[in-house]
Design an enzyme around this catalytic site. Structure first.
Site, PDB file in Angstrom:
ATOM      1  CE  LYS A  48      -3.542  -0.637  -0.525  1.00 28.15           C
ATOM      2  NZ  LYS A  48      -4.111  -0.998  -1.853  1.00 28.15           N
ATOM      3  CG  HIS A  66       4.497  -5.958  -1.493  1.00 28.96           C
ATOM      4  ND1 HIS A  66       4.609  -4.647  -1.907  1.00 28.96           N
ATOM      5  CD2 HIS A  66       3.305  -6.395  -1.967  1.00 28.96           C
ATOM      6  CE1 HIS A  66       3.531  -4.312  -2.610  1.00 28.96           C
ATOM      7  NE2 HIS A  66       2.728  -5.354  -2.661  1.00 28.96           N
ATOM      8  CB  SER A  96      -3.620   2.493   2.543  1.00 27.02           C
ATOM      9  OG  SER A  96      -3.903   1.970   1.265  1.00 27.02           O
TER      10      SER A  96
END
Length: 253
Positions: A48, A66, A96
């Protein structure tokens, strides 16, 4: 993907102290042995943090991750691959990520906002501690070809940040091409793009009625979620966890 509890909302599993999705852990041998090529470009973010905006940049083979820096497959370092890291301020990421946890059912149940914020602060979320993630990549840029960008800077002046990327990649594009990139990578355009907004994923896995994958794309939305008490506690903890780091974020623009 089956629509049952054996697949959805499963607990995270640990790899070297970092919580990851069970499906990633099952395939970890393949992740570790991934063979990067010298001309690969890797885009890395904590979840995010706005990476979708770079997807349409001209490049050789593009990989995205990630993973925290310590779990990146060795072949990326061995081949001296160029890496673009995009970081976003912790408060907006927490908000988020909470909405993402609610709609994307590969995550465990997020609980209440207060409960999720505690998990975020302690790093008990997918891909681990935000603090360790952003600091780890920040330190690594000192001896590897890593361009470290900030989401807030991209929102403030996307053209300036795209020029940084082009310079980093050794690309020289005409003004009209840069302007096309700016248009197609804007949040508004990406939000409408089915290859970027995940609208094609079945509702059983990603429920966009709960929260769209691309929700607001702003800086400072955390103010609509943090209570005064949460903000004070977060700031105190943040100061302690970021002590000694030269890394600085803007929580609004």
């Amino acid at each position: 993907m089956e629509n049952d509890e054996s697949v959805l909302r499963r607990k995270l599993e640990m790899v070297c102290g970092v919580p990851l999705f069970w499906s990633t852990v099952e395939e970890w041998a393949q992740v570790e042995s991934f063979q990067a090529r010298p001309d690969d470009l890797l885009i890395s973010t904590y979840p995010k943090s706005g990476v979708a905006q770079l997807d349409k940049m001209p490049s050789p083979r593009l990989a995205k991750t990630h993973l925290p820096v310590q779990l990146l497959p060795d072949s990326f370092w061995e081949n001296n691959c160029k890496i673009i890291y995009v970081a976003r301020n912790a408060k907006d990421v927490a908000v988020s990520y909470y909405h993402f946890y609610q709609m994307a059912k590969m995550h465990p149940e997020p609980g209440t906002w207060d409960e999720f914020l505690e998990k975020f602060v302690t790093g008990e979320v997918a891909f681990g501690s935000w603090y360790d993630h952003v600091k780890g990549w920040w330190e690594k840029r000192k001896d590897k070809p890593i361009l470290y960008l900030f989401y807030e800077d991209m929102k403030e002046d996307p053209k300036r940040e795209i020029q940084k990327v082009l310079q980093f990649l050794g690309k020289d594009l005409k003004e009209d091409v840069v302007n096309k990139i700016l248009h197609h990578t804007s949040f508004q355009e990406m939000q409408k793009n089915p290859t970027a907004n995940y609208k094609m994923v079945p509702k059983a896995q990603m429920d966009h009625s709960v929260s769209p994958f691309m929700r607001k794309g702003t800086a400072g939305d955390w103010k609509n979620h943090f209570t005064v008490a949460q903000n004070e506690a977060f700031d105190s903890d943040y100061k302690e966890k970021m002590k000694g780091s030269t890394l600085q974020f803007r929580t609004e623009i």
